[in-house]
Design an enzyme around this catalytic site. Sequence first.
Site, PDB file in Angstrom:
ATOM      1  CG  ASN A   1     -45.565  35.493  -4.270  1.00  0.00           C
ATOM      2  OD1 ASN A   1     -46.309  34.774  -3.604  1.00  0.00           O
ATOM      3  ND2 ASN A   1     -46.022  36.347  -5.147  1.00  0.00           N
TER       4      ASN A   1
ATOM      5  N   GLY B   1     -51.041  29.792  -5.693  1.00  0.00           N
ATOM      6  CA  GLY B   1     -49.761  29.209  -6.081  1.00  0.00           C
ATOM      7  C   GLY B   1     -49.700  29.029  -7.585  1.00  0.00           C
TER       8      GLY B   1
ATOM      9  CB  THR C   1     -49.601  23.609  -7.409  1.00  0.00           C
ATOM     10  OG1 THR C   1     -48.214  23.730  -7.681  1.00  0.00           O
ATOM     11  CG2 THR C   1     -49.796  22.933  -6.078  1.00  0.00           C
TER      12      THR C   1
ATOM     13  CD  GLU D   1     -57.522  34.114  -6.486  1.00  0.00           C
ATOM     14  OE1 GLU D   1     -57.041  34.713  -7.465  1.00  0.00           O
ATOM     15  OE2 GLU D   1     -58.732  34.095  -6.230  1.00  0.00           O
TER      16      GLU D   1
ATOM     17  CB  CYS E   1     -49.247  36.533  -8.853  1.00  0.00           C
ATOM     18  SG  CYS E   1     -50.182  37.447  -7.623  1.00  0.00           S
TER      19      CYS E   1
ATOM     20  CD  GLU F   1     -57.791  34.460  -2.438  1.00  0.00           C
ATOM     21  OE1 GLU F   1     -56.866  35.266  -2.631  1.00  0.00           O
ATOM     22  OE2 GLU F   1     -57.642  33.393  -1.827  1.00  0.00           O
TER      23      GLU F   1
HETATM   24  P1  NAD Z   1     -46.557  26.343  -5.705  1.00  0.00           P
HETATM   25  O1  NAD Z   1     -47.767  25.999  -6.476  1.00  0.00           O
HETATM   26  O2  NAD Z   1     -45.319  25.566  -5.940  1.00  0.00           O
HETATM   27  O3  NAD Z   1     -46.818  26.221  -4.137  1.00  0.00           O
HETATM   28  C1  NAD Z   1     -47.861  26.909  -3.497  1.00  0.00           C
HETATM   29  C2  NAD Z   1     -48.278  26.146  -2.259  1.00  0.00           C
HETATM   30  O4  NAD Z   1     -48.856  24.897  -2.643  1.00  0.00           O
HETATM   31  C3  NAD Z   1     -47.114  25.802  -1.319  1.00  0.00           C
HETATM   32  O5  NAD Z   1     -47.534  25.921   0.013  1.00  0.00           O
HETATM   33  C4  NAD Z   1     -46.833  24.358  -1.679  1.00  0.00           C
HETATM   34  O6  NAD Z   1     -46.208  23.633  -0.649  1.00  0.00           O
HETATM   35  C5  NAD Z   1     -48.225  23.828  -1.954  1.00  0.00           C
HETATM   36  N1  NAD Z   1     -48.297  22.619  -2.781  1.00  0.00           N
HETATM   37  C6  NAD Z   1     -47.378  22.160  -3.673  1.00  0.00           C
HETATM   38  N2  NAD Z   1     -47.811  20.992  -4.216  1.00  0.00           N
HETATM   39  C7  NAD Z   1     -49.023  20.724  -3.668  1.00  0.00           C
HETATM   40  C8  NAD Z   1     -49.970  19.683  -3.828  1.00  0.00           C
HETATM   41  N3  NAD Z   1     -49.756  18.670  -4.664  1.00  0.00           N
HETATM   42  N4  NAD Z   1     -51.116  19.740  -3.133  1.00  0.00           N
HETATM   43  C9  NAD Z   1     -51.363  20.776  -2.295  1.00  0.00           C
HETATM   44  N5  NAD Z   1     -50.497  21.783  -2.072  1.00  0.00           N
HETATM   45  C10 NAD Z   1     -49.334  21.766  -2.759  1.00  0.00           C
HETATM   46  O7  NAD Z   1     -46.337  27.894  -5.929  1.00  0.00           O
HETATM   47  P2  NAD Z   1     -45.117  28.774  -5.427  1.00  0.00           P
HETATM   48  O8  NAD Z   1     -43.928  28.432  -6.263  1.00  0.00           O
HETATM   49  O9  NAD Z   1     -45.036  28.694  -3.951  1.00  0.00           O
HETATM   50  O10 NAD Z   1     -45.626  30.257  -5.784  1.00  0.00           O
HETATM   51  C11 NAD Z   1     -45.422  30.874  -6.996  1.00  0.00           C
HETATM   52  C12 NAD Z   1     -46.664  30.784  -7.858  1.00  0.00           C
HETATM   53  O11 NAD Z   1     -47.766  31.333  -7.161  1.00  0.00           O
HETATM   54  C13 NAD Z   1     -46.549  31.583  -9.131  1.00  0.00           C
HETATM   55  O12 NAD Z   1     -47.065  30.825 -10.193  1.00  0.00           O
HETATM   56  C14 NAD Z   1     -47.419  32.804  -8.872  1.00  0.00           C
HETATM   57  O13 NAD Z   1     -47.945  33.416 -10.014  1.00  0.00           O
HETATM   58  C15 NAD Z   1     -48.483  32.216  -8.027  1.00  0.00           C
HETATM   59  N6  NAD Z   1     -49.154  33.261  -7.256  1.00  0.00           N
HETATM   60  C16 NAD Z   1     -50.427  33.607  -7.601  1.00  0.00           C
HETATM   61  C17 NAD Z   1     -51.087  34.615  -6.904  1.00  0.00           C
HETATM   62  C18 NAD Z   1     -52.501  35.014  -7.239  1.00  0.00           C
HETATM   63  O14 NAD Z   1     -53.100  35.729  -6.451  1.00  0.00           O
HETATM   64  N7  NAD Z   1     -53.055  34.595  -8.362  1.00  0.00           N
HETATM   65  C19 NAD Z   1     -50.420  35.262  -5.857  1.00  0.00           C
HETATM   66  C20 NAD Z   1     -49.120  34.889  -5.550  1.00  0.00           C
HETATM   67  C21 NAD Z   1     -48.496  33.876  -6.250  1.00  0.00           C
END
Ligand code: NAD
Length: 481
Positions: A150, A226, A230, A248, A282, A461
């Site tokens: 994002n 993410g 995950t 996070e 997020c 962080e």
């Molecule tokens: P995601 O969890 O699908 O992916 C995030 C990252 O993890 C990607 O690089 C992905 O390839 C990797 N990944 C996926 N499966 C994995 C595994 N089994 N092992 C290790 N890595 C793996 O998330 P997304 O769809 O890319 O992002 C959206 C999400 O991120 C939303 O839920 C959002 O709220 C969250 N987010 C949180 C913050 C925060 O600071 N708390 C900030 C931004 C986004």
Amino acid sequence: MEYLKNHINGELIEPVSGKYLDNYEPATGQVYSFVPDSDARDVERAVAAAEKAFPVWSVTPTQERARLLQHIADLITQNLNSLARAESIDTGKPVTLAKRMDIPRAASNFSFFASATIHFASESHAMEDSALNYTLRKPLGVVGCISPWNLPLYLFTWKIAPALAAGNCVIGKPSEITPMTAYLLSKLCQEAGLPPGVLNIVHGYGPKVGAAICAHPKISAISFTGGTKTGIEIARVAAPMFKKLSLELGGKNPVLVFADCDYANMLETTIRSAFTNQGEICLCGSRVFVERPLYEKFKNDFVARAKQLKVGDPLVEDTDQGAVVSQQHKAKVLSYIELAKQEGGKILCGGHDMKLSGRCKDGWFIAPTIIEGLSYDCRTNQEEIFGPVVTIMPFDSEDEVLDYANSTPYGLASILWTQNLPRAHRVSDQLKSGIVWVNCWMVHDLRTPFGGVKQSGVGREGGLEALRFFTEPKNVCVKLK
Ligand code: NAD
């Protein structure tokens, strides 16, 4: 069309598999470049390079590490326009937003941690005249940084800058959905003269590359941003290996609007906190609770204002809202709008996808959507949607709105609007979230702790928290007599 490369041992190289994934431009729905389909073999190469670099990087004088990081920050700033355009094409976000927020914040991540590491001090504890303790803080070694789609460059640099500043070598994995600016960053790191192996970037699928990073015995810490699911999977793999973990995760942030708020400021900021970046932040406020005397006025003005938002080509300067990041994500967001209707929600505006003309005719656009008439505990109000969809609800008392606000499994950020000073402090204290914004949103001092409670994550962080995470404390106790 460009084939992106992994950045390993200071070189741009192809994935071992020789395979590539399609990379789409969300605004057009077309493939426009190819991402390395890397796997555990590429991670292995990256770890070998990082291990080789660590003995020198970890003892490189702090001033020199800081100089290199500042050089990267300067190069990001010099390339602001091209990086912003690349980020906009890759994610669907308005180029003006990338220019104003994503890229400048990526540069300030590097310059902030370049400076922070110089000012980072450790503790000393004197035991009267018998002994003196002091704490050494050592880099961890090779660490993994995994980021989402994002805010691609912004969140990737938010992790790798403190990791590098503290003297670690990094295996970074950007999202496979938005890899472009991390790839461009690898070129800037080469230009800045970052030594080979210090930062390695491996592109590809999460369950392949991300999983290999989490399971690698020589990677001692994982900093992940993410989705919550995950995060659970990463903890399942990495926790039994006793890796340091910073997670996070998702959010479902409440906005609490009291009738005594500064109305004009609240309305404009609540439009931003709902729809900036297509609601794909997020920290977006996706549940707006409004004190009953203000509810009808707010509803009318909020809907009227949302209808004015210009949804369009992200590369056009006056676009307010661009495309959502993928076809799959568009389907997910639309499915939540259907769910809201089934749960009795009334769509006040939007509620559908949008067909644009010309270049963007096949792009993935969703109209800004406002829904009312739902209970606070229905699925629409409990689960993360992560799109341009917001619900509004009235409330009658402080206790009631606190119950609503705190009712979800998440606890990342809360946004509070009131001019009543004691109430601002009282309610902030009782909100179950890692961040509370009072009469503002997304104001970010990089020194403050950033992170969530409950299913929004573990650890913090930002500022010294990040430097503490990326170092191991060692207490030295010296007997004085
Ligand atoms: P995601 O969890 O699908 O992916 C995030 C990252 O993890 C990607 O690089 C992905 O390839 C990797 N990944 C996926 N499966 C994995 C595994 N089994 N092992 C290790 N890595 C793996 O998330 P997304 O769809 O890319 O992002 C959206 C999400 O991120 C939303 O839920 C959002 O709220 C969250 N987010 C949180 C913050 C925060 O600071 N708390 C900030 C931004 C986004």
